[in-house]
Enzyme design. Structure first.
Site, PDB file in Angstrom:
ATOM      1  N   GLU A 115       7.072 -27.811  32.463  1.00 36.36           N
ATOM      2  CA  GLU A 115       6.018 -28.894  32.333  1.00 36.36           C
ATOM      3  C   GLU A 115       5.450 -29.363  33.510  1.00 36.36           C
ATOM      4  OE1 GLU A 115       8.323 -31.804  30.043  1.00 36.36           O
ATOM      5  OE2 GLU A 115       8.336 -30.573  28.264  1.00 36.36           O
ATOM      6  N   GLU A 151       9.694 -24.950  23.656  1.00 34.88           N
ATOM      7  CA  GLU A 151      10.404 -26.140  23.258  1.00 34.88           C
ATOM      8  C   GLU A 151       9.670 -26.608  22.215  1.00 34.88           C
ATOM      9  OE1 GLU A 151      10.878 -29.205  26.140  1.00 34.88           O
ATOM     10  OE2 GLU A 151      11.700 -28.063  27.761  1.00 34.88           O
TER      11      GLU A 151
END
Length: 573
Positions: free
Chosen positions: A185, A305
């Site tokens: 991220e 995810e």
């Protein structure tokens, strides 16, 4: 996939070294010189590797924890049995997020603590021993120091380089079932905007690629995983990463994004309590974009995810049936577009002590979605008012290509025409059946019916007896106000907050409907609804706030708050 009937790559290296030999690339061992040489099989393509990883699971909040060790965020120390359980449940890969920050020394070497690195190796070996693919990365470092790249460029890049230098060397002889992900991220603070963000992420990904490919061994053709900015799936972010792939021109790369659903639904805010058309469109749009940008161009995608953001509070943030519809549709889209998915689990799904699922129906739906569609219905709840003669209740079926084969209670089939009728996609439970099921008149779930379809997971329908909930007067502080509540068999869907003089109250005042779990939180066992400090942080001092609690039966309850400094009082309206 290679046989696991061999020592770990770390142990193999030590054994060979003892005899004056060296480990060969990819963890292979030196051939017996008395035997005829054989031709090594061609390594699997990136597309084949990523496809074989489906489905995947995340070892979240463990080696990525930012405390002293892997237990600091509440999960137990990882043991072999955990990966055995994951494999037995049908998973083929595990993503092992790792945060390195607190285990690194100072510049210029940024040396990783040897014990921590050995522990990561040990956990990787555990997963490999269970025939699982493994994806390791640099995880929470992204918000601890990597995000400073715009303002501390040389320092951050030197540390990033040193980190991957050490990881690439450590895992150079790992089998090709081990994949590397450059950064979790990624985002940047202090940049000039999207253009610079794209340049900086390209620099990180290209640096990662150069380090790993240049480190030899199995890293020469190991599958490497590159993220978009924020691991987001908006088209500009995908296009930026596609440009990096074009420049690197390496067939053994995969792209990764994350997906936690359409945000208002995912956290239950702004009245998005249902898996509606807008929520479904967001889901379908994400898969279509990653397919068109990457999958259809021969670049595999790992959705590293997925879940719902409300799970960070608790898995009840989104109502059970609406949650199950989301995961059923998610799995269908992933299969249609050929995307490998890895469930985010920070301990809220698989109990890592008992090794069982905390929400078995949720896992049943997820597992069924790996191979096909499941039928669902417009709701998984039928509410019957206490003390009334029940009316027939109709549910709209969403067969998703299946057919309804039975309606059962405790395994016994109900009788069509007597207990229920089916007309097209309309399933109607008769008044007589509902009267029989709710004869006890106890508040809450009186019976559970199961809709069985020709394929996929069954759909459970709870029959509940309820009365209109009641709330009592309460006093407290802006740190928290706990309202005594008699739920009387009902369940809270959402809460509205407005000022008596007009306007939305509370945080995120663009909507009157507040965020479930973050600003208000029901406790059915304790019989309370808590209003949080986060809610009061968005309320004006001295204001009168009118609350409306919306329940799944359709009931509403009004409640009035008055604030004065840090003191709060509340009473039924």
């Amino acid at each position: 996939m290679k046989s696991r009937a061999r020592p770990s790559f770390a142990v193999t290296t030590l054994i060979l070294a003892a005899f004056g030999l060296a480990a060969l690339p990819g963890g292979a061992q030196a051939a017996d010189p008395l035997t005829e040489p054989t031709t090594a099989p061609e390594p699997a393509s990136a597309e084949e590797v990523v496809a074989a990883m489906e489905p995947g699971w995340n070892l979240g909040n463990t080696l990525d924890a930012t405390g002293d060790d892997e237990t600091s965020w509440g999960n137990p120390r990882v043991e072999q049995e955990l990966f055995a359980a994951i494999k037995s449940e049908g998973f083929n890969s595990v993503r092992i997020p790792v945060t390195w920050s607190q285990h690194q020394g100072a510049a210029p070497d940024y040396a990783i603590d040897a014990d921590h690195l050995a522990r990561v190796q040990e956990v990787v070996d555990m997963a490999l021993a269970e025939d699982l693919y493994v994806l390791i990365n640099i995880h929470h470092d992204s918000w601890q120091w990597v995000m400073n790249l715009p303002t501390q460029h040389d320092e951050v890049l030197a540390r990033y380089t040193a980190t991957w230098d050490q990881l690439a060397e450590t895992f150079a002889d790992a089998p090709d079932e081990v994949l590397f992900e450059s950064i979790n991220e990624p985002f940047f603070e202090g940049s000039s905007g999207d253009a610079q963000n794209a340049e900086l992420l390209h620099e990180l990904n290209a640096t990662f690629h150069e380090i790993v490919r240049g480190s030899g061994g199995g890293n020469v053709d190991r599958v490497l995983v590159l993220p978009t900015l924020h691991t987001a799936s908006e088209q500009p972010r995908l296009d930026e990463l596609a440009a990096t792939f074009a420049e690197l021109n390496d067939p053994n790369l995969a792209a990764t994004v994350h997906y936690y659903g359409f945000w208002p639904f995912s956290v239950n805010i702004a009245g998005y309590t249902h898996f509606d058309d807008e929520t479904r469109a967001d889901l379908e749009g994400m898969f279509e974009r990653v397919d068109q940008t990457f999958v259809s161009q021969g670049i595999p995608v790992i959705l590293g995810e997925f879940g719902l953001l409300g799970f960070d509070q608790h898995t009840g943030t989104v109502q059970q049936g609406e949650k199950l519809k989301f995961f059923e549709a998610f799995g269908a889209e992933a299969r249609e577009h050929g995307v490998t998915t890895m469930l985010w689990d920070n301990g809220q799904h698989l109990d890592r002590t008992g090794l069982d699922w905390q929400d078995p129906a949720l896992f049943r739906q997820i597992a069924a979605s790996w191979t096909g569609r499941s039928g669902t219905a417009s709701s998984d709840q039928v509410f019957v008012a206490r003390g009334s003669d029940p009316a027939p209740a109709t549910l709209t079926l969403n067969p998703n290509g299946t057919t309804l084969t039975a309606v059962t209670q405790d395994g016994a089939p109900l009788v069509e025409g007597t207990d229920y009728t089916l007309s097209g996609d309309q399933l109607t439970l008769t008044a007589d059946l509902l009267a029989e099921l709710t004869a006890s008149q106890e508040h809450g779930v009186n019976a559970q019916l199961t809709l069985e379809f020709s394929a996929g997971a069954p759909w459970d329908v709870r029959v509940l007896t309820y009365e209109a909930p009641t709330l009592e007067a309460a006093s407290g502080t802006t740190d928290e106000l706990v309202i005594p509540a008699a739920f009387l068999g009902d369940q809270l869907a959402t809460m509205e907050a407005v000022y008596a003089e007009g306007g939305n109250a509370g945080p995120q005042d663009w909507t009157s409907y507040k965020e479930f779990g973050y600003t208000f939180d029901p406790d059915y066992e304790a019989g309370t609804i808590a209003l949080t400090a986060e809610f009061f942080a968005g309320v004006r001092d001295g204001a009168t706030v009118e609350l409306t609690f919306h329940f799944w039966s359709g009931s509403t309850v009004n409640y009035t708050l008055t604030t004065s400094g840090s003191q709060v009082t509340g009473s039924p309206a």
